[in-house]
Design a protein around this motif. Sequence first.
Motif, PDB file in Angstrom:
ATOM      1  N   PRO A 136     -54.333 -20.109 -13.061  1.00 28.57           N
ATOM      2  CA  PRO A 136     -53.028 -20.597 -13.532  1.00 28.57           C
ATOM      3  C   PRO A 136     -52.210 -21.142 -12.372  1.00 28.57           C
ATOM      4  O   PRO A 136     -52.212 -20.562 -11.284  1.00 28.57           O
ATOM      5  N   ALA A 137     -51.509 -22.249 -12.604  1.00 26.45           N
ATOM      6  CA  ALA A 137     -50.757 -22.899 -11.542  1.00 26.45           C
ATOM      7  C   ALA A 137     -49.657 -21.983 -11.009  1.00 26.45           C
ATOM      8  O   ALA A 137     -48.969 -21.311 -11.777  1.00 26.45           O
ATOM      9  N   ASP A 138     -49.546 -21.945  -9.702  1.00 27.71           N
ATOM     10  CA  ASP A 138     -48.521 -21.135  -9.039  1.00 27.71           C
ATOM     11  C   ASP A 138     -47.525 -22.100  -8.391  1.00 27.71           C
ATOM     12  O   ASP A 138     -47.736 -22.569  -7.277  1.00 27.71           O
ATOM     13  N   ILE A 139     -46.454 -22.404  -9.106  1.00 26.46           N
ATOM     14  CA  ILE A 139     -45.470 -23.373  -8.641  1.00 26.46           C
ATOM     15  C   ILE A 139     -44.384 -22.656  -7.838  1.00 26.46           C
ATOM     16  O   ILE A 139     -43.731 -21.749  -8.348  1.00 26.46           O
ATOM     17  N   LYS A 140     -44.214 -23.081  -6.600  1.00 26.46           N
ATOM     18  CA  LYS A 140     -43.213 -22.474  -5.732  1.00 26.46           C
ATOM     19  C   LYS A 140     -41.880 -23.218  -5.872  1.00 26.46           C
ATOM     20  O   LYS A 140     -41.820 -24.348  -6.347  1.00 26.46           O
ATOM     21  N   PRO A 141     -40.787 -22.594  -5.410  1.00 25.68           N
ATOM     22  CA  PRO A 141     -39.501 -23.300  -5.362  1.00 25.68           C
ATOM     23  C   PRO A 141     -39.591 -24.530  -4.455  1.00 25.68           C
ATOM     24  O   PRO A 141     -40.391 -24.548  -3.506  1.00 25.68           O
ATOM     25  N   MET A 142     -38.804 -25.541  -4.737  1.00 25.21           N
ATOM     26  CA  MET A 142     -38.856 -26.777  -3.962  1.00 25.21           C
ATOM     27  C   MET A 142     -38.590 -26.532  -2.484  1.00 25.21           C
ATOM     28  O   MET A 142     -39.157 -27.213  -1.620  1.00 25.21           O
ATOM     29  N   MET A 143     -37.726 -25.575  -2.173  1.00 20.75           N
ATOM     30  CA  MET A 143     -37.434 -25.279  -0.772  1.00 20.75           C
ATOM     31  C   MET A 143     -38.692 -24.826  -0.027  1.00 20.75           C
ATOM     32  O   MET A 143     -38.877 -25.141   1.159  1.00 20.75           O
ATOM     33  N   ALA A 144     -39.566 -24.097  -0.728  1.00 18.17           N
ATOM     34  CA  ALA A 144     -40.806 -23.657  -0.102  1.00 18.17           C
ATOM     35  C   ALA A 144     -41.680 -24.853   0.255  1.00 18.17           C
ATOM     36  O   ALA A 144     -42.241 -24.923   1.364  1.00 18.17           O
ATOM     37  N   TYR A 145     -41.811 -25.808  -0.660  1.00 16.75           N
ATOM     38  CA  TYR A 145     -42.613 -26.996  -0.371  1.00 16.75           C
ATOM     39  C   TYR A 145     -41.988 -27.811   0.762  1.00 16.75           C
ATOM     40  O   TYR A 145     -42.695 -28.416   1.569  1.00 16.75           O
ATOM     41  N   ALA A 146     -40.657 -27.817   0.836  1.00 20.21           N
ATOM     42  CA  ALA A 146     -39.984 -28.538   1.920  1.00 20.21           C
ATOM     43  C   ALA A 146     -40.334 -27.927   3.274  1.00 20.21           C
ATOM     44  O   ALA A 146     -40.427 -28.634   4.288  1.00 20.21           O
ATOM     45  N   MET A 147     -40.567 -26.613   3.297  1.00 17.82           N
ATOM     46  CA  MET A 147     -40.891 -25.934   4.550  1.00 17.82           C
ATOM     47  C   MET A 147     -42.304 -26.250   5.041  1.00 17.82           C
ATOM     48  O   MET A 147     -42.653 -25.923   6.173  1.00 17.82           O
ATOM     49  N   LEU A 148     -43.124 -26.876   4.187  1.00 16.17           N
ATOM     50  CA  LEU A 148     -44.462 -27.268   4.621  1.00 16.17           C
ATOM     51  C   LEU A 148     -44.398 -28.422   5.625  1.00 16.17           C
ATOM     52  O   LEU A 148     -45.305 -28.584   6.448  1.00 16.17           O
ATOM     53  N   LEU A 149     -43.343 -29.223   5.548  1.00 13.50           N
ATOM     54  CA  LEU A 149     -43.201 -30.367   6.451  1.00 13.50           C
ATOM     55  C   LEU A 149     -43.098 -29.945   7.919  1.00 13.50           C
ATOM     56  O   LEU A 149     -43.824 -30.484   8.770  1.00 13.50           O
ATOM     57  N   PRO A 150     -42.222 -28.988   8.259  1.00 11.36           N
ATOM     58  CA  PRO A 150     -42.194 -28.559   9.663  1.00 11.36           C
ATOM     59  C   PRO A 150     -43.480 -27.873  10.106  1.00 11.36           C
ATOM     60  O   PRO A 150     -43.835 -27.928  11.291  1.00 11.36           O
ATOM     61  N   ILE A 151     -44.205 -27.247   9.172  1.00 16.20           N
ATOM     62  CA  ILE A 151     -45.479 -26.628   9.545  1.00 16.20           C
ATOM     63  C   ILE A 151     -46.460 -27.701   9.986  1.00 16.20           C
ATOM     64  O   ILE A 151     -47.062 -27.632  11.073  1.00 16.20           O
ATOM     65  N   VAL A 152     -46.637 -28.724   9.141  1.00 18.42           N
ATOM     66  CA  VAL A 152     -47.568 -29.805   9.466  1.00 18.42           C
ATOM     67  C   VAL A 152     -47.094 -30.575  10.701  1.00 18.42           C
ATOM     68  O   VAL A 152     -47.878 -30.877  11.609  1.00 18.42           O
ATOM     69  N   GLY A 153     -45.795 -30.873  10.739  1.00 17.72           N
ATOM     70  CA  GLY A 153     -45.253 -31.602  11.875  1.00 17.72           C
ATOM     71  C   GLY A 153     -45.387 -30.838  13.176  1.00 17.72           C
ATOM     72  O   GLY A 153     -45.699 -31.422  14.230  1.00 17.72           O
ATOM     73  N   GLY A 154     -45.156 -29.539  13.124  1.00 16.56           N
ATOM     74  CA  GLY A 154     -45.262 -28.714  14.320  1.00 16.56           C
ATOM     75  C   GLY A 154     -46.683 -28.664  14.857  1.00 16.56           C
ATOM     76  O   GLY A 154     -46.912 -28.785  16.063  1.00 16.56           O
ATOM     77  N   VAL A 155     -47.649 -28.498  13.965  1.00 18.95           N
ATOM     78  CA  VAL A 155     -49.051 -28.490  14.393  1.00 18.95           C
ATOM     79  C   VAL A 155     -49.425 -29.852  14.980  1.00 18.95           C
ATOM     80  O   VAL A 155     -50.124 -29.946  15.998  1.00 18.95           O
TER      81      VAL A 155
END
Length: 334
Positions: A136-155
């Motif tokens: 079943p799909a596990d949809i996170k709050p939009m703020m959580a998905y926004a936090m993926l950007l600094p993770i990818v950018g930082g790496v």
Amino acid sequence: PTSHFRKSFRFTTMSDSKAASPMKLAGLVLAWYAGNTFYNIYNKKATNMIHAHWFVAAAQLVVGIVWSIIMWTTGMRKTPNLTSDDIAKCIPIGFFACVAHAGSVLAMGMGAVSFAQIVKACEPVFAAVVGILLPPADIKPMMAYAMLLPIVGGVGLACVKEGKGLDINVGAFAYASLANAAASLKGKIGGSTTKALKSDKSKNMDAANVYAVMNIISFICTVPMVVIAELPTLQKEWDIAVENHGQKELITNIALSGFFFYVYNEFAFAFTAQVGSVTSSVLNTAKRVIIIVVSCIIFAEPMERNTMIGSAIAIGGTFAYSLASKAKPKAKTN
């Protein structure tokens, strides 16, 4: 006295039924952090000594199996009471645990421990994708998905070397990413199965035994890869390692890496069982900082400015994602 020791040990390591005191929680965190740090140190030493990293990964799991058997046969922990159907449900989880463990070992064997830890900070990105794609799909709050950007950018920033541009150890990056994907899949498909096993008291599957069973299945899944990838050259690689480093030193580093791998996972599972996934995720993020710093000191791994800034951004993003992903939606008011 023996009975008291058994009861105390069970509670300290893996009690699922009682809330631990702050002192015990602090002890669990300390043991988790120490075990994980020592694991990374001895794992790197072992993989530096012998170029047979699938073998090292398998050998590490053997140490955990021996430990579990001792715990079961001495009565210090109840023996799991599983049916063939229960075991079949655990096999996919154990397989992904195998890939996650081996991927981490191979990543740190091919590159710096600090680099592998920086890439592994990207695990929330993989978890988010898996959570959406697999039902079943596990949809996170939009703020959580926004936090993926600094993770990818930082790496990405951490991979940019001054004067050289983008500089990636492709092998280490690939294996660390594979470990991330496998860990995300293990978490997604294993959640309901492990929860069901732990809720049935007749199966004796507390958090400790869940991990022990997965460790055994993980080892069984690792053996074929050792045979396919390394068996033809394993004796030669072993002889070279013994000649260069000595048999005692080689065996000691492999054994200690296996011991600390199992111990830190035991205490991590115990802590998560007591406080929940959010607090555990936050402290897991902080753990990476310690490992990166310690590995840079012990193995003299260079940390350029971009690497330090990028890793800080990525780890900070992981920290924020852990909090945002579990944030409760605000109640609507009329």
